[in-house]
Design a protein around this motif. Structure first.
Motif, PDB file in Angstrom:
ATOM      1  N   LEU A   1      -5.832  -4.409  11.967  1.00  0.00           N
ATOM      2  CA  LEU A   1      -6.307  -2.489  11.462  1.00  0.00           C
ATOM      3  C   LEU A   1      -5.968  -1.478  12.658  1.00  0.00           C
ATOM      4  CD1 LEU A   1      -6.781  -0.462   8.858  1.00  0.00           C
ATOM      5  CD2 LEU A   1      -8.789  -0.912  10.075  1.00  0.00           C
ATOM      6  N   PHE A   2      -4.432  -1.036  12.368  1.00  0.00           N
ATOM      7  CA  PHE A   2      -4.285   0.142  14.096  1.00  0.00           C
ATOM      8  C   PHE A   2      -4.426   0.782  13.694  1.00  0.00           C
ATOM      9  CE2 PHE A   2      -1.824  -4.526  13.588  1.00  0.00           C
ATOM     10  CZ  PHE A   2      -1.936  -4.725  15.298  1.00  0.00           C
ATOM     11  N   GLU A   3      -4.334   1.845  15.004  1.00  0.00           N
ATOM     12  CA  GLU A   3      -5.341   3.287  15.432  1.00  0.00           C
ATOM     13  C   GLU A   3      -3.899   3.681  14.425  1.00  0.00           C
ATOM     14  OE1 GLU A   3      -7.627   4.318  18.326  1.00  0.00           O
ATOM     15  OE2 GLU A   3      -5.607   3.775  19.253  1.00  0.00           O
ATOM     16  N   ALA A   4      -2.251   3.763  14.670  1.00  0.00           N
ATOM     17  CA  ALA A   4      -1.643   4.052  14.395  1.00  0.00           C
ATOM     18  C   ALA A   4      -1.765   4.227  12.320  1.00  0.00           C
ATOM     19  CB  ALA A   4       0.369   4.067  13.999  1.00  0.00           C
ATOM     20  N   GLU A   5      -1.721   3.131  11.719  1.00  0.00           N
ATOM     21  CA  GLU A   5      -2.756   3.692  10.110  1.00  0.00           C
ATOM     22  C   GLU A   5      -4.086   4.153  10.067  1.00  0.00           C
ATOM     23  OE1 GLU A   5      -2.945   0.858   6.392  1.00  0.00           O
ATOM     24  OE2 GLU A   5      -3.309   0.026   8.068  1.00  0.00           O
ATOM     25  N   LEU A   6      -5.062   4.087  10.881  1.00  0.00           N
ATOM     26  CA  LEU A   6      -6.021   4.880  10.731  1.00  0.00           C
ATOM     27  C   LEU A   6      -5.317   6.393  10.842  1.00  0.00           C
ATOM     28  CD1 LEU A   6      -8.336   2.985  12.993  1.00  0.00           C
ATOM     29  CD2 LEU A   6      -7.964   3.677   9.824  1.00  0.00           C
ATOM     30  N   TYR A   7      -4.547   6.541  11.942  1.00  0.00           N
ATOM     31  CA  TYR A   7      -4.180   8.423  11.750  1.00  0.00           C
ATOM     32  C   TYR A   7      -3.461   9.123  10.591  1.00  0.00           C
ATOM     33  CZ  TYR A   7      -5.488   8.115  16.555  1.00  0.00           C
ATOM     34  OH  TYR A   7      -6.872   8.052  18.129  1.00  0.00           O
TER      35      TYR A   7
ATOM     36  N   LEU B   1       2.004   0.401  17.959  1.00  0.00           N
ATOM     37  CA  LEU B   1       0.922   0.481  16.368  1.00  0.00           C
ATOM     38  C   LEU B   1      -0.734   0.783  17.297  1.00  0.00           C
ATOM     39  CD1 LEU B   1       1.224  -3.348  14.986  1.00  0.00           C
ATOM     40  CD2 LEU B   1       1.754  -0.257  14.160  1.00  0.00           C
ATOM     41  N   GLY B   2      -0.653   1.511  18.545  1.00  0.00           N
ATOM     42  CA  GLY B   2      -1.717   1.612  18.694  1.00  0.00           C
ATOM     43  C   GLY B   2      -2.991   0.384  19.271  1.00  0.00           C
ATOM     44  N   THR B   3      -4.310   1.070  19.497  1.00  0.00           N
ATOM     45  CA  THR B   3      -5.392  -0.303  19.448  1.00  0.00           C
ATOM     46  C   THR B   3      -5.776  -0.868  17.874  1.00  0.00           C
ATOM     47  OG1 THR B   3      -6.577   0.977  21.442  1.00  0.00           O
ATOM     48  CG2 THR B   3      -7.334  -0.633  20.062  1.00  0.00           C
ATOM     49  N   GLU B   4      -6.005  -2.203  18.380  1.00  0.00           N
ATOM     50  CA  GLU B   4      -6.148  -2.958  17.275  1.00  0.00           C
ATOM     51  C   GLU B   4      -7.648  -2.603  16.878  1.00  0.00           C
ATOM     52  OE1 GLU B   4      -4.727  -6.887  14.859  1.00  0.00           O
ATOM     53  OE2 GLU B   4      -5.101  -7.352  17.296  1.00  0.00           O
ATOM     54  N   VAL B   5      -7.986  -1.441  16.296  1.00  0.00           N
ATOM     55  CA  VAL B   5      -9.370  -1.623  15.664  1.00  0.00           C
ATOM     56  C   VAL B   5      -9.952  -2.584  15.238  1.00  0.00           C
ATOM     57  CG1 VAL B   5     -11.060  -0.318  14.394  1.00  0.00           C
ATOM     58  CG2 VAL B   5      -8.826   0.827  15.781  1.00  0.00           C
ATOM     59  N   LEU B   6      -9.644  -3.257  13.887  1.00  0.00           N
ATOM     60  CA  LEU B   6     -10.179  -3.996  13.698  1.00  0.00           C
ATOM     61  C   LEU B   6      -8.786  -5.114  13.236  1.00  0.00           C
ATOM     62  CD1 LEU B   6     -12.364  -2.765  10.737  1.00  0.00           C
ATOM     63  CD2 LEU B   6     -12.648  -3.528  12.677  1.00  0.00           C
TER      64      LEU B   6
ATOM     65  N   ALA C   1       0.460  -1.519   0.388  1.00  0.00           N
ATOM     66  CA  ALA C   1       0.307   0.238  -0.203  1.00  0.00           C
ATOM     67  C   ALA C   1       0.891   1.508  -0.075  1.00  0.00           C
ATOM     68  CB  ALA C   1      -0.994   0.548   1.062  1.00  0.00           C
ATOM     69  N   TYR C   2       1.920   0.444   0.714  1.00  0.00           N
ATOM     70  CA  TYR C   2       2.853   2.479   0.976  1.00  0.00           C
ATOM     71  C   TYR C   2       3.837   2.430   0.335  1.00  0.00           C
ATOM     72  CZ  TYR C   2      -1.253   3.161   4.252  1.00  0.00           C
ATOM     73  OH  TYR C   2      -2.466   2.944   5.212  1.00  0.00           O
ATOM     74  N   GLY C   3       4.131   1.618   0.330  1.00  0.00           N
ATOM     75  CA  GLY C   3       5.948   1.246  -0.714  1.00  0.00           C
ATOM     76  C   GLY C   3       7.135   1.983   0.551  1.00  0.00           C
ATOM     77  N   SER C   4       7.420   2.900   0.338  1.00  0.00           N
ATOM     78  CA  SER C   4       7.995   3.038   0.869  1.00  0.00           C
ATOM     79  C   SER C   4       8.991   4.529   1.665  1.00  0.00           C
ATOM     80  CB  SER C   4       9.763   3.608   0.107  1.00  0.00           C
ATOM     81  OG  SER C   4       9.316   5.156  -0.717  1.00  0.00           O
ATOM     82  N   ARG C   5       7.307   4.195   1.548  1.00  0.00           N
ATOM     83  CA  ARG C   5       6.294   5.543   2.686  1.00  0.00           C
ATOM     84  C   ARG C   5       6.845   4.556   4.166  1.00  0.00           C
ATOM     85  NH1 ARG C   5       4.486  10.072   0.460  1.00  0.00           N
ATOM     86  NH2 ARG C   5       6.241  11.391  -0.483  1.00  0.00           N
ATOM     87  N   VAL C   6       6.497   3.516   4.170  1.00  0.00           N
ATOM     88  CA  VAL C   6       5.984   2.674   4.731  1.00  0.00           C
ATOM     89  C   VAL C   6       6.917   3.254   6.731  1.00  0.00           C
ATOM     90  CG1 VAL C   6       7.609   0.531   4.188  1.00  0.00           C
ATOM     91  CG2 VAL C   6       5.417   0.522   5.977  1.00  0.00           C
ATOM     92  N   LEU C   7       8.357   3.369   6.100  1.00  0.00           N
ATOM     93  CA  LEU C   7       9.257   4.034   6.743  1.00  0.00           C
ATOM     94  C   LEU C   7       8.453   5.225   7.797  1.00  0.00           C
ATOM     95  CD1 LEU C   7      12.224   3.738   4.254  1.00  0.00           C
ATOM     96  CD2 LEU C   7      11.346   1.983   5.818  1.00  0.00           C
ATOM     97  N   ARG C   8       7.348   6.110   6.741  1.00  0.00           N
ATOM     98  CA  ARG C   8       7.941   6.976   7.949  1.00  0.00           C
ATOM     99  C   ARG C   8       6.648   6.304   8.719  1.00  0.00           C
ATOM    100  NH1 ARG C   8       6.782  12.429   3.136  1.00  0.00           N
ATOM    101  NH2 ARG C   8       8.869  11.944   1.955  1.00  0.00           N
ATOM    102  N   LEU C   9       5.432   5.576   8.516  1.00  0.00           N
ATOM    103  CA  LEU C   9       4.471   5.074   8.724  1.00  0.00           C
ATOM    104  C   LEU C   9       5.333   4.617  10.008  1.00  0.00           C
ATOM    105  CD1 LEU C   9       1.424   3.469   7.806  1.00  0.00           C
ATOM    106  CD2 LEU C   9       2.309   3.273   9.721  1.00  0.00           C
ATOM    107  N   LEU C  10       6.483   4.484   9.987  1.00  0.00           N
ATOM    108  CA  LEU C  10       7.305   3.530  11.402  1.00  0.00           C
ATOM    109  C   LEU C  10       7.790   3.791  12.135  1.00  0.00           C
ATOM    110  CD1 LEU C  10       7.543   0.148   9.157  1.00  0.00           C
ATOM    111  CD2 LEU C  10       6.313  -0.009  11.167  1.00  0.00           C
ATOM    112  N   ASP C  11       8.303   5.803  11.665  1.00  0.00           N
ATOM    113  CA  ASP C  11       9.070   5.891  11.913  1.00  0.00           C
ATOM    114  C   ASP C  11       8.875   6.013  13.773  1.00  0.00           C
ATOM    115  OD1 ASP C  11      11.236   7.966  12.575  1.00  0.00           O
ATOM    116  OD2 ASP C  11      10.201   9.993  12.546  1.00  0.00           O
ATOM    117  N   GLY C  12       9.562   5.983  14.652  1.00  0.00           N
ATOM    118  CA  GLY C  12       9.823   5.906  16.149  1.00  0.00           C
ATOM    119  C   GLY C  12       8.763   4.834  16.785  1.00  0.00           C
ATOM    120  N   MET C  13       8.812   4.011  15.600  1.00  0.00           N
ATOM    121  CA  MET C  13       7.874   2.675  16.753  1.00  0.00           C
ATOM    122  C   MET C  13       9.529   1.618  17.378  1.00  0.00           C
ATOM    123  SD  MET C  13       5.111   1.820  14.326  1.00  0.00           S
ATOM    124  CE  MET C  13       2.844   3.463  13.906  1.00  0.00           C
ATOM    125  N   ARG C  14       9.324   1.074  17.457  1.00  0.00           N
ATOM    126  CA  ARG C  14      10.158   0.249  18.339  1.00  0.00           C
ATOM    127  C   ARG C  14       9.484  -1.194  18.594  1.00  0.00           C
ATOM    128  NH1 ARG C  14      14.404   2.326  19.070  1.00  0.00           N
ATOM    129  NH2 ARG C  14      14.533   4.658  19.283  1.00  0.00           N
ATOM    130  N   GLY C  15       7.558  -1.441  19.037  1.00  0.00           N
ATOM    131  CA  GLY C  15       7.454  -2.962  19.781  1.00  0.00           C
ATOM    132  C   GLY C  15       5.374  -2.665  18.330  1.00  0.00           C
TER     133      GLY C  15
END
Length: 551
Positions: free
Chosen positions: A486-492, A478-483, A460-474
């Motif tokens: 499908l986590f809140e980090a992606e929804l935001y 990712l936040g709450t798993e809404v589905l 979905a995001y290609g290399s932009r996934v690196l921005r989505l994961l920036d600062g994440m260590r575990g």
């Protein structure tokens, strides 16, 4: 200096936004035109009455055709352009492109086998260097590829096409346009317009994504309007811009030779045992495709019929679904029934007839129609998933002429957001292999990331996934798993950067997770968005009023 170089405006009339070009329509063609113009340095605004790719641009057959349709019409120039555009998309958006081998059983109603082999040979020559495997002839009784077909089919040809995520292509074109300075307004209808000072003063109405109430009214002053409203283009021309129809044109200013075709598609549980797609020759002389889709499904379509009605509410009708099931069942060992359908959709495409041809000559050609009065408007008619970048480049050239300065084209070799897979790789080989290598490297950097999620995110995001994961260590980051997955980090991220404001935006356009969710899960996601909207009520910079998403 062009007569459009400046716009006079009355001092007592407030203008919320001043731009060179207003693009009406947030489908693939509109977003691609906005992207091209913004990249040339023009001030651009885009408005879309619904979500990005909410209509025809998200309802295609998902194939970026490599020119075989043009070959059937003996349009060798068109075939060369199609192959070239496909190769460019593979390089510029490798995460959204999936090469797929297609099995085409030979039907007596088709051209002779010798002619088909000749055409495929020429196609292979044009596509040389793209990294796609060449075509071949197959004896089905001696091949595993015949296992899913009825035993009556004995001969077939195999060739390679490319599947694309059409809705995400439109979204990423809009994303790129916004990052280059364009104002992107979703849920915003072009309500009225008046010619003024050689340009346009346009009134826009923005609506709440959930209940449709008016939340904002804007006035935009533009030097040129690009009408890329697709099936609504006639209404924009005659009803909003009040452009007088040309004497030779049809209703609403449509050019001669334009016909609207309704394409219907169905999705069923996987009905082909191998990883190839299939091409079936119908009794009506057309072709339908059965494509591997979302791991567990098969996408079958399109059944195309001329459409003369309004564009609103276009959907797959029971008789169209039945026709697709019957045509597929002529070939497949296991029949397809309407009760198997888990999702269906339909969209309208404008097709222009080739000169001197009948209805069968209508295809993916496009026409850019200029209206000089009462102020400059460039309308996009026709077009296809395969040619959207080229169409946008040609449109931007014409708009540059209107603005008095044709600036250099730039999109031929420019990656779409996420297309720069080299950010994690030491060297690149080919789009398909690069994506696999990128996923492997990402797995090393983030071993905690669930593998299904990693695969979906990189697609979905290609290399932009690196921005989505920036600062994440575990996983907790990712936040709450809404589905599931499908986590809140992606929804935001989708709300902030991709204009996703409802559950359907996420489940059916930013992804196809809707195929994997239940009614209850869909409702849970809708509730999540409702809470986000409620938390923003009364704020001038509310998420659903975000004008361009954050760059």
């Amino acid at each position: 200096m062009s007569m459009l170089s400046s716009l006079a405006s009355s001092p007592d009339e407030a203008v919320d936004h001043l731009c060179d070009v207003l693009v009406v329509g947030g489908g693939l063609h509109g977003t691609a035109v906005a992207r091209d113009l913004a990249g040339r340095g023009w001030r651009v605004a885009l408005c879309e009455q619904d979500d990005l790719a909410a209509h025809a641009s998200g309802a295609t057959g998902k194939l970026v055709h490599g020119g075989l349709r043009e070959l059937a019409r003996l349009d060798l120039g068109g075939m060369g352009r199609a192959v070239q555009e496909r190769a460019r998309l593979l390089q510029c958006a490798p995460h959204l492109m999936t090469p797929v081998r297609l099995l085409m059983p030979h039907d007596d109603g088709m051209r002779t086998g010798a002619l088909i082999r000749l055409g495929l040979w020429w196609h292979d020559r044009l596509a040389a260097g793209s990294g796609l495997p060449p075509s071949e002839a197959v004896a089905l009784r001696r091949s595993r590829l015949g296992a899913s077909l009825q035993p009556a089919w004995t001969r077939a040809f195999v060739y390679t096409e490319v599947m694309a995520d059409d809705a995400r292509l439109a979204t990423l074109c809009a994303r790129d346009a916004a990052e280059r300075g364009a104002l992107v307004l979703t849920r915003t209808r072009c309500d009225s317009a008046v010619a003024q000072g050689g340009g346009w003063r346009v009134r826009l109405v923005r609506r709440h994504p959930e209940d449709g109430r008016v939340v904002q009214r804007l006035t935009v002053q533009a030097r040129v309007v690009v009408n890329a409203a697709g099936a609504w283009a006639s209404s924009v021309l005659s009803g909003v811009l009040q452009v007088p129809p040309a004497a030779v044109a049809r209703k609403g200013g449509e050019p001669p030779g334009l016909t609207w075709l309704k394409g219907t598609h169905i999705v069923v549980p996987r009905c082909v045992e191998h990883d190839h797609g299939c091409v079936f020759h119908t009794r009506g002389g057309r072709f339908i495709f059965a494509l591997p889709y979302e791991r567990h499904f098969t996408l079958i379509g399109a059944a195309e019929q001329p459409h003369d009605g309004p564009p609103d509410g276009v959907a797959a009708e029971p008789d169209e679904v039945m026709a697709l099931c019957q045509e597929a069942s002529r070939y497949l060992r296991r029949p397809v029934q309407p009760g198997d359908v888990v999702w269906s959709y339909a969209g309208l495409r404008g097709a222009l007839k080739a000169p001197g041809r009948g209805e069968e000559g209508a295809h993916g050609r496009h026409q850019l129609q200029l209206h000089a009065r009462p102020a400059p408007v460039l309308t996009v008619w026709g077009g296809s998933l395969s040619s959207f970048r080229l169409l946008a480049e040609q449109a931007a050239d014409q708009v540059g002429d209107l603005l008095g300065e044709r600036r250099l084209a730039w999109t031929a070799d420019a990656a779409l957001p996420g297309g720069q897979l080299g950010e994690l790789l030491d060297h690149t080989v080919s789009p398909e292999l690069d994506l696999i290598a990128f996923q492997s490297r990402l797995r090393q950097v983030h071993p905690w990331l669930p593998l299904p999620l990693l695969r979906r995110w990189t697609r979905a995001y290609g290399s932009r996934v690196l921005r989505l994961l920036d600062g994440m260590r575990g996983r907790d980051d990712l936040g709450t798993e809404v589905l599931p997955d499908l986590f809140e980090a992606e929804l935001y991220h989708l709300r902030r950067h991709e204009w996703a404001l409802t559950a359907d935006d996420v489940l059916w356009r930013r992804s196809k997770l809707g195929l994997h969710t239940t009614v209850a899960q869909h409702a849970a996601l809708a509730d999540w968005f409702a809470r986000q909207h409620a938390g923003c009520e009364g704020q001038p910079d509310a998420a659903w009023l975000s004008s361009a998403a954050v760059a």
